[in-house]
Design a protein around this motif. Sequence first.
Motif, PDB file in Angstrom:
ATOM      1  N   VAL A 301      32.279 -27.712  -5.665  1.00 38.41           N
ATOM      2  CA  VAL A 301      32.674 -27.530  -7.064  1.00 38.41           C
ATOM      3  C   VAL A 301      31.777 -26.532  -7.786  1.00 38.41           C
ATOM      4  N   VAL A 302      30.477 -26.596  -7.564  1.00 36.81           N
ATOM      5  CA  VAL A 302      29.523 -25.759  -8.302  1.00 36.81           C
ATOM      6  C   VAL A 302      29.263 -24.437  -7.583  1.00 36.81           C
ATOM      7  N   VAL A 303      28.978 -24.512  -6.277  1.00 38.53           N
ATOM      8  CA  VAL A 303      28.610 -23.305  -5.533  1.00 38.53           C
ATOM      9  C   VAL A 303      29.853 -22.549  -5.056  1.00 38.53           C
ATOM     10  N   GLY A 304      30.966 -23.265  -4.909  1.00 41.84           N
ATOM     11  CA  GLY A 304      32.200 -22.600  -4.527  1.00 41.84           C
ATOM     12  C   GLY A 304      32.440 -22.504  -3.042  1.00 41.84           C
ATOM     13  N   TRP A 305      31.772 -23.346  -2.241  1.00 45.51           N
ATOM     14  CA  TRP A 305      31.961 -23.302  -0.802  1.00 45.51           C
ATOM     15  C   TRP A 305      33.259 -23.997  -0.403  1.00 45.51           C
ATOM     16  N   SER A 306      33.746 -23.685   0.791  1.00 45.03           N
ATOM     17  CA  SER A 306      34.921 -24.356   1.330  1.00 45.03           C
ATOM     18  C   SER A 306      34.529 -25.756   1.806  1.00 45.03           C
ATOM     19  N   PRO A 307      35.509 -26.652   2.013  1.00 51.12           N
ATOM     20  CA  PRO A 307      35.181 -27.983   2.548  1.00 51.12           C
ATOM     21  C   PRO A 307      34.414 -27.924   3.873  1.00 51.12           C
ATOM     22  N   GLY A 357      17.572 -28.269  -6.421  1.00 54.02           N
ATOM     23  CA  GLY A 357      17.635 -26.887  -6.875  1.00 54.02           C
ATOM     24  C   GLY A 357      18.969 -26.206  -6.638  1.00 54.02           C
ATOM     25  N   ILE A 358      19.927 -26.896  -6.037  1.00 58.79           N
ATOM     26  CA  ILE A 358      21.230 -26.287  -5.758  1.00 58.79           C
ATOM     27  C   ILE A 358      21.965 -25.991  -7.070  1.00 58.79           C
ATOM     28  N   GLY A 359      22.525 -24.794  -7.157  1.00 56.25           N
ATOM     29  CA  GLY A 359      23.279 -24.388  -8.331  1.00 56.25           C
ATOM     30  C   GLY A 359      24.146 -23.189  -7.999  1.00 56.25           C
ATOM     31  N   PRO A 360      24.796 -22.595  -8.982  1.00 58.58           N
ATOM     32  CA  PRO A 360      25.635 -21.415  -8.727  1.00 58.58           C
ATOM     33  C   PRO A 360      24.844 -20.324  -8.005  1.00 58.58           C
ATOM     34  N   GLY A 361      25.416 -19.788  -6.946  1.00 58.72           N
ATOM     35  CA  GLY A 361      24.777 -18.716  -6.206  1.00 58.72           C
ATOM     36  C   GLY A 361      23.762 -19.154  -5.185  1.00 58.72           C
ATOM     37  N   THR A 362      23.570 -20.455  -4.992  1.00 59.30           N
ATOM     38  CA  THR A 362      22.599 -20.941  -4.003  1.00 59.30           C
ATOM     39  C   THR A 362      22.977 -20.485  -2.594  1.00 59.30           C
ATOM     40  N   GLY A 363      21.992 -20.004  -1.839  1.00 57.14           N
ATOM     41  CA  GLY A 363      22.196 -19.637  -0.449  1.00 57.14           C
ATOM     42  C   GLY A 363      21.822 -20.782   0.469  1.00 57.14           C
ATOM     43  N   ASP A 433      34.286 -30.725 -12.628  1.00 58.62           N
ATOM     44  CA  ASP A 433      34.037 -29.642 -13.582  1.00 58.62           C
ATOM     45  C   ASP A 433      32.735 -28.926 -13.196  1.00 58.62           C
ATOM     46  N   PRO A 434      32.785 -27.649 -12.813  1.00 57.14           N
ATOM     47  CA  PRO A 434      31.569 -26.952 -12.359  1.00 57.14           C
ATOM     48  C   PRO A 434      30.442 -26.960 -13.377  1.00 57.14           C
ATOM     49  N   ALA A 435      30.755 -26.773 -14.655  1.00 56.70           N
ATOM     50  CA  ALA A 435      29.712 -26.713 -15.675  1.00 56.70           C
ATOM     51  C   ALA A 435      29.004 -28.055 -15.829  1.00 56.70           C
ATOM     52  N   ALA A 440      24.408 -32.061 -13.844  1.00 54.13           N
ATOM     53  CA  ALA A 440      24.230 -33.445 -13.407  1.00 54.13           C
ATOM     54  C   ALA A 440      23.589 -33.545 -12.027  1.00 54.13           C
ATOM     55  N   HIS A 441      23.859 -32.594 -11.152  1.00 54.38           N
ATOM     56  CA  HIS A 441      23.367 -32.669  -9.775  1.00 54.38           C
ATOM     57  C   HIS A 441      21.844 -32.774  -9.679  1.00 54.38           C
TER      58      HIS A 441
END
Length: 483
Positions: A301-307, A357-363, A433-435, A440-441
Amino acid sequence: MAGGGSTSGMTLGTSAGRGTLLATVLGSALVFLDGTIVGIALPTIADDLGATTAGLQWTVNGYALTLAALLLLGGSLGDRFGRRRLFLVGTVAFASASVLCALAPTVGLLVAARALQGVGGALLTPGSLAILQGSFAEQDRARAIGAWSGLSGAAGAIAPFLGGWIVEQAGWRWVFGINIPLAALVVVVALRWVPESSDPEAPRRLDWLGTVLAGTSLGALTWSLTAWSERGRADATVAAAGVAGVLALGAFVAAEARSDHAALPLRLFRWRPFAAVNLATLLVYAALTGIFFFLPVTLQVVVGWSPLAAGVAALPSTLLMLLLSARGGALGARIGPRIPMTTGPLLAGAGALLLAGIGPGTGYVTGVLPGVVVVGAGLVLTVAPLTATALGAAPDHLAGVASATNNAVARVAGLLAVAVLPLVAGVGAGLSDPAVLAGAHPVAMRACAVLMAAGAVVAVVGVPGSAAAVRPPDPRRGRRAPA
């Protein structure tokens, strides 16, 4: 061997020993898989069936609720009527409910089918460990339980990877369809190799009152905590359900204390190692459930990865459990359970902090892999010694009760974690909801780290430093046993 108390002579080096271990591992894997595999499918289920956050929570907790509420009864039934027999009945029931899950057209029917799955799981799970405890020679029990812990735990850890692949290739319904061939294999192997065992001293009456009160308490508390996120604590129905849950819990404790056929003999908790290991289980498994509930959902949901990508993320933990858990069990038997049960949760908690620390753009390599590896290392040290201690701290004839109690504690921990952590983290109705989930994570991961640290403290204070000290007093030597 049917009708006997304990066979206690099997070794891992024999065909019967390997077959018995395989059956119990595969049977437990069914329960572990469905305890976590659904997590990776939650976003897809939400899209397909239009599920709300509460609906997604109940897709997880409908299963966990009946599993936790009925585990003690399942252990009692196995001790009385035969552990292999109940193990087989539970496996067939679990497979049948899995078919209903795969065919469910609505969220409500999916939750109902998940609850039926929990019933089957409650019948087969206590028997798996009780079979090992009652069938293997004492010198091989620690290794057998260590292998069971590692392989069964690995099944739970591999679930996100497996679930991601299935969701992408065949759809979320096949997450449940995979249970059918696995269950068939369990039945074939168990009929061929697993010996029957039971407890000739088991009470002839079953604790129906305690079972009803436990289920009522867990159901009311879980509903109250889940609804709190969306309705708010001022809602009268939420408050009433919470109060009812607390009252039912108090009634359950009172009923078990007075009953001469209690499913949960409270006198077992007079033995400090038994009480401590179960409290540590509650804390550690609440944290573990929280980590693996939030991780795959956040990555999607947040990072946008596939299942599939989100599922593969947890694979290093799986590999560590597969390769090293049996050694973790042997280490606990050699140096005693206190050190690994203290170090393990602290490591896992450190891993949770890294995952915060996981969030948008995390590698993956820098943002996910370190935390997953550290969590896995902590589990290697923790799971097998914890399980062996939970069984070893009760008399052999109560192996089924001890197994059911520890499993029930672990399931209750997971049940409450899924209900409480979204509330603590402030998810509300925004699990998809990504935002909302991005904020919350980190809160949820830090809460899991605190729970792991608390489990380590309990181990330091209450778990013995040697395996021999875990055993309850022997009444044959003039010392009173706890049961």
